[in-house]
Design an enzyme around this catalytic site. Sequence first.
Site, mmCIF file in Angstrom:
data_model
loop_
_atom_site.group_PDB
_atom_site.id
_atom_site.type_symbol
_atom_site.label_atom_id
_atom_site.label_comp_id
_atom_site.label_asym_id
_atom_site.label_seq_id
_atom_site.Cartn_x
_atom_site.Cartn_y
_atom_site.Cartn_z
ATOM 1 N N SER A 123 -17.945 48.907 -8.895
ATOM 2 C CA SER A 123 -17.565 49.944 -9.894
ATOM 3 C C SER A 123 -18.689 50.070 -10.688
ATOM 4 O O SER A 123 -19.060 49.141 -11.327
ATOM 5 C CB SER A 123 -16.294 49.568 -10.354
ATOM 6 O OG SER A 123 -15.941 50.458 -11.396
ATOM 7 N N TYR A 147 -10.933 44.108 -15.605
ATOM 8 C CA TYR A 147 -11.011 44.670 -14.188
ATOM 9 C C TYR A 147 -12.688 44.759 -13.860
ATOM 10 O O TYR A 147 -12.873 44.188 -12.759
ATOM 11 C CB TYR A 147 -10.468 46.225 -14.005
ATOM 12 C CG TYR A 147 -11.102 47.112 -13.040
ATOM 13 C CD1 TYR A 147 -10.384 46.713 -11.606
ATOM 14 C CD2 TYR A 147 -11.874 48.125 -13.303
ATOM 15 C CE1 TYR A 147 -10.710 47.590 -10.943
ATOM 16 C CE2 TYR A 147 -12.551 48.607 -12.047
ATOM 17 C CZ TYR A 147 -12.026 48.603 -10.839
ATOM 18 O OH TYR A 147 -12.437 49.101 -9.661
ATOM 19 N N LYS A 151 -14.867 42.678 -10.668
ATOM 20 C CA LYS A 151 -15.821 43.325 -10.030
ATOM 21 C C LYS A 151 -17.164 42.662 -9.908
ATOM 22 O O LYS A 151 -17.758 42.325 -9.065
ATOM 23 C CB LYS A 151 -15.872 44.935 -10.309
ATOM 24 C CG LYS A 151 -14.740 45.577 -9.812
ATOM 25 C CD LYS A 151 -14.526 45.905 -8.362
ATOM 26 C CE LYS A 151 -13.364 46.271 -7.885
ATOM 27 N NZ LYS A 151 -12.833 46.224 -6.674
HETATM 28 P P1 NAD Z 1 -6.013 52.247 -3.972
HETATM 29 O O1 NAD Z 1 -5.152 51.440 -4.889
HETATM 30 O O2 NAD Z 1 -5.614 53.321 -3.432
HETATM 31 O O3 NAD Z 1 -6.457 51.408 -2.944
HETATM 32 C C1 NAD Z 1 -6.713 49.988 -2.810
HETATM 33 C C2 NAD Z 1 -5.628 49.606 -1.470
HETATM 34 O O4 NAD Z 1 -5.757 47.933 -1.553
HETATM 35 C C3 NAD Z 1 -4.028 49.944 -1.866
HETATM 36 O O5 NAD Z 1 -3.655 50.470 -0.680
HETATM 37 C C4 NAD Z 1 -3.313 48.534 -1.932
HETATM 38 O O6 NAD Z 1 -1.978 48.690 -1.432
HETATM 39 C C5 NAD Z 1 -4.318 47.513 -1.376
HETATM 40 N N1 NAD Z 1 -4.500 46.118 -1.871
HETATM 41 C C6 NAD Z 1 -4.453 45.834 -2.973
HETATM 42 N N2 NAD Z 1 -4.430 44.531 -2.960
HETATM 43 C C7 NAD Z 1 -4.364 44.020 -1.957
HETATM 44 C C8 NAD Z 1 -4.253 42.719 -1.251
HETATM 45 N N3 NAD Z 1 -4.073 41.587 -2.013
HETATM 46 N N4 NAD Z 1 -4.064 42.672 0.280
HETATM 47 C C9 NAD Z 1 -4.070 43.707 0.840
HETATM 48 N N5 NAD Z 1 -4.121 45.052 0.276
HETATM 49 C C10 NAD Z 1 -4.381 45.087 -0.983
HETATM 50 O O7 NAD Z 1 -7.400 52.078 -4.730
HETATM 51 P P2 NAD Z 1 -8.839 53.112 -4.501
HETATM 52 O O8 NAD Z 1 -9.042 54.111 -5.547
HETATM 53 O O9 NAD Z 1 -8.617 53.633 -3.150
HETATM 54 O O10 NAD Z 1 -9.889 52.007 -4.695
HETATM 55 C C11 NAD Z 1 -10.302 51.288 -3.527
HETATM 56 C C12 NAD Z 1 -11.368 50.278 -4.136
HETATM 57 O O11 NAD Z 1 -12.469 50.946 -4.864
HETATM 58 C C13 NAD Z 1 -10.641 49.073 -5.167
HETATM 59 O O12 NAD Z 1 -11.468 47.842 -5.007
HETATM 60 C C14 NAD Z 1 -11.208 49.932 -6.458
HETATM 61 O O13 NAD Z 1 -11.094 48.919 -7.334
HETATM 62 C C15 NAD Z 1 -12.496 50.361 -6.126
HETATM 63 N N6 NAD Z 1 -12.794 51.426 -6.906
HETATM 64 C C16 NAD Z 1 -12.003 52.490 -7.242
HETATM 65 C C17 NAD Z 1 -12.510 53.454 -8.271
HETATM 66 C C18 NAD Z 1 -11.487 54.734 -8.367
HETATM 67 O O14 NAD Z 1 -11.775 55.303 -9.394
HETATM 68 N N7 NAD Z 1 -10.450 55.231 -7.423
HETATM 69 C C19 NAD Z 1 -13.763 53.420 -8.761
HETATM 70 C C20 NAD Z 1 -14.437 52.461 -8.626
HETATM 71 C C21 NAD Z 1 -14.152 51.449 -7.840
HETATM 72 C C1 WQD Z 2 -12.444 60.266 -17.328
HETATM 73 C C2 WQD Z 2 -12.316 60.755 -18.786
HETATM 74 C C3 WQD Z 2 -11.303 59.984 -20.476
HETATM 75 C C4 WQD Z 2 -7.221 61.009 -18.756
HETATM 76 C C5 WQD Z 2 -12.055 54.611 -14.762
HETATM 77 C C6 WQD Z 2 -12.542 53.282 -14.658
HETATM 78 C C7 WQD Z 2 -13.668 53.297 -13.808
HETATM 79 C C8 WQD Z 2 -13.346 53.862 -12.711
HETATM 80 C C9 WQD Z 2 -12.738 55.132 -12.528
HETATM 81 C C10 WQD Z 2 -12.346 52.185 -11.038
HETATM 82 C C11 WQD Z 2 -12.494 60.072 -19.878
HETATM 83 C C12 WQD Z 2 -10.430 61.296 -19.937
HETATM 84 C C13 WQD Z 2 -8.496 60.837 -18.983
HETATM 85 C C14 WQD Z 2 -6.198 61.874 -19.595
HETATM 86 C C15 WQD Z 2 -8.565 62.152 -20.631
HETATM 87 N N1 WQD Z 2 -12.179 53.045 -11.695
HETATM 88 N N2 WQD Z 2 -9.320 61.311 -19.885
HETATM 89 N N3 WQD Z 2 -7.036 62.423 -20.381
HETATM 90 O O1 WQD Z 2 -12.061 55.903 -17.741
HETATM 91 O O2 WQD Z 2 -14.127 57.105 -16.721
HETATM 92 O O3 WQD Z 2 -12.920 55.435 -15.508
HETATM 93 O O4 WQD Z 2 -11.567 55.188 -13.487
HETATM 94 O O5 WQD Z 2 -13.267 51.300 -11.008
HETATM 95 O O6 WQD Z 2 -13.964 51.444 -13.679
HETATM 96 O O7 WQD Z 2 -12.701 52.700 -15.875
HETATM 97 O O8 WQD Z 2 -11.948 57.515 -15.653
HETATM 98 O O9 WQD Z 2 -10.276 59.481 -15.306
HETATM 99 O O10 WQD Z 2 -9.666 57.384 -16.568
HETATM 100 O O11 WQD Z 2 -11.127 59.228 -17.559
HETATM 101 O O12 WQD Z 2 -9.091 63.095 -21.528
HETATM 102 O O13 WQD Z 2 -5.071 61.709 -19.258
HETATM 103 O O14 WQD Z 2 -11.030 61.657 -18.762
HETATM 104 O O15 WQD Z 2 -11.085 59.618 -21.802
HETATM 105 O O16 WQD Z 2 -13.453 60.677 -20.629
HETATM 106 P P1 WQD Z 2 -12.849 56.589 -16.508
HETATM 107 P P2 WQD Z 2 -10.620 58.391 -16.292
#
Ligand code: NAD
Ligand code: WQD
Length: 336
Positions: A123, A147, A151
């Site tokens: 991330s 979190y 990562k």
């Molecule tokens: P998500 O929650 O939709 O998907 C994660 C999946 O993993 C879920 O289906 C959950 O049930 C499963 N899971 C969690 N713990 C588990 C375990 N112990 N065993 C088996 N399954 C498990 O999230 P996503 O947005 O699809 O994210 C996928 C990956 O990408 C995550 O690792 C997340 O940290 C990373 N990521 C997400 C974002 C984002 O903003 N969505 C950004 C950066 C990184």
């Molecule tokens: C985006 C912008 C908020 C909600 C997070 C994690 C990052 C990654 C993605 C996993 C910001 C603003 C948000 C709301 C708002 N996930 N906002 N009102 O914080 O950039 O990133 O998700 O890895 O690691 O930190 O994403 O979508 O929460 O926010 O104004 O109700 O929207 O302040 O500027 P963020 P976000």
Amino acid sequence: MILLTGGAGYIALHTAAVLIETGHDVVLFDNFCNSKPLAVERLAAIVGRPVPCVQGDVRSRTDLDGLFDQYSIDAVIHFAGLKAVGESAAEPLRYYDNNVGGSLVLLEAMQQAEVRRIVFSSSACVYGEPDASPIPESAALRPANVYGRTKLMVEEILRDLQLAAPGWSVALLRYFNPVGAHPSGLIGEDPNGVPNNLMPFVTQVAVGRRPQLQVFGGDYPTPDGSGVRDYIHVMDLADGHRAALDWALRDPREVLTANLGTGQGYSVLDLVRSFEQASGRAIPYRIVARRAGDVAAYWGDPLLARQRLGWTARRTLEDMCRDSWNWQSRNPQGFA
Ligand code: NAD
Ligand code: WQD
């Protein structure tokens, strides 16, 4: 056969759709702690055939050994993890156990099964507050929350493993802000409870589930005062995984760390306006105090992914808003 841990989640489902369409066989593995089996049926409807999905936990060696016995796995894309920043501060042990502990058990099972190719969901969170944007992969790593530290720890474990066992090929993908949905509208993001992230909050306002959006901060040093982020369409992100997987399958025997972003920052108010245009719905909003822990603005430098993986994000903010709306309007209650 490609194993997708966390396979029923938001990003994995879209990645599976792209992988299947480009000729890969996949098996999904998920404990459904943040997803629903119905999502896998929707994926099957998109690709026109059943998609194997095994229920299990990455922290369970028994579950994983059974999986590696049953399927001949060529590579793993490790999505499984917990991802709520606020929750990670309140429940650090659960986050370290699931994200770090789960990764360790998975890597041990992979080693035993002689599977040495992995693409890991990292991330942009690993950068914390950056010195400048666009952020290159070489920027300082100082995650500002639990979190993000989970990562970074898994990235370091994978780097150490590859040093000790050079047969491994490891892609660490640092995603920026994934939004959007598959163009079919059959799959998309479906968070439990009140959404933490901006786009699902906006789509739930648009569909009438929530009265108004709170914009966290209107006094940032950005063009319109609201926070700026690098939003990336989940289908572009999925294609980035396809590129990273193809790289790993060539057995480069090294660690590749790549940002997956567009290189372009948009503000909260840019996104709201673009969404209003794409959906034809007004999004009532109120500017409130900044959210604790938020950074004013950041976006990624996507050059390395272009050079090393031949991948670039192609979809616009308008595409992201249109496809998010298409998903939410067809599924007002998500997968429920
Ligand atoms: P998500 O929650 O939709 O998907 C994660 C999946 O993993 C879920 O289906 C959950 O049930 C499963 N899971 C969690 N713990 C588990 C375990 N112990 N065993 C088996 N399954 C498990 O999230 P996503 O947005 O699809 O994210 C996928 C990956 O990408 C995550 O690792 C997340 O940290 C990373 N990521 C997400 C974002 C984002 O903003 N969505 C950004 C950066 C990184
Ligand atoms: C985006 C912008 C908020 C909600 C997070 C994690 C990052 C990654 C993605 C996993 C910001 C603003 C948000 C709301 C708002 N996930 N906002 N009102 O914080 O950039 O990133 O998700 O890895 O690691 O930190 O994403 O979508 O929460 O926010 O104004 O109700 O929207 O302040 O500027 P963020 P976000």
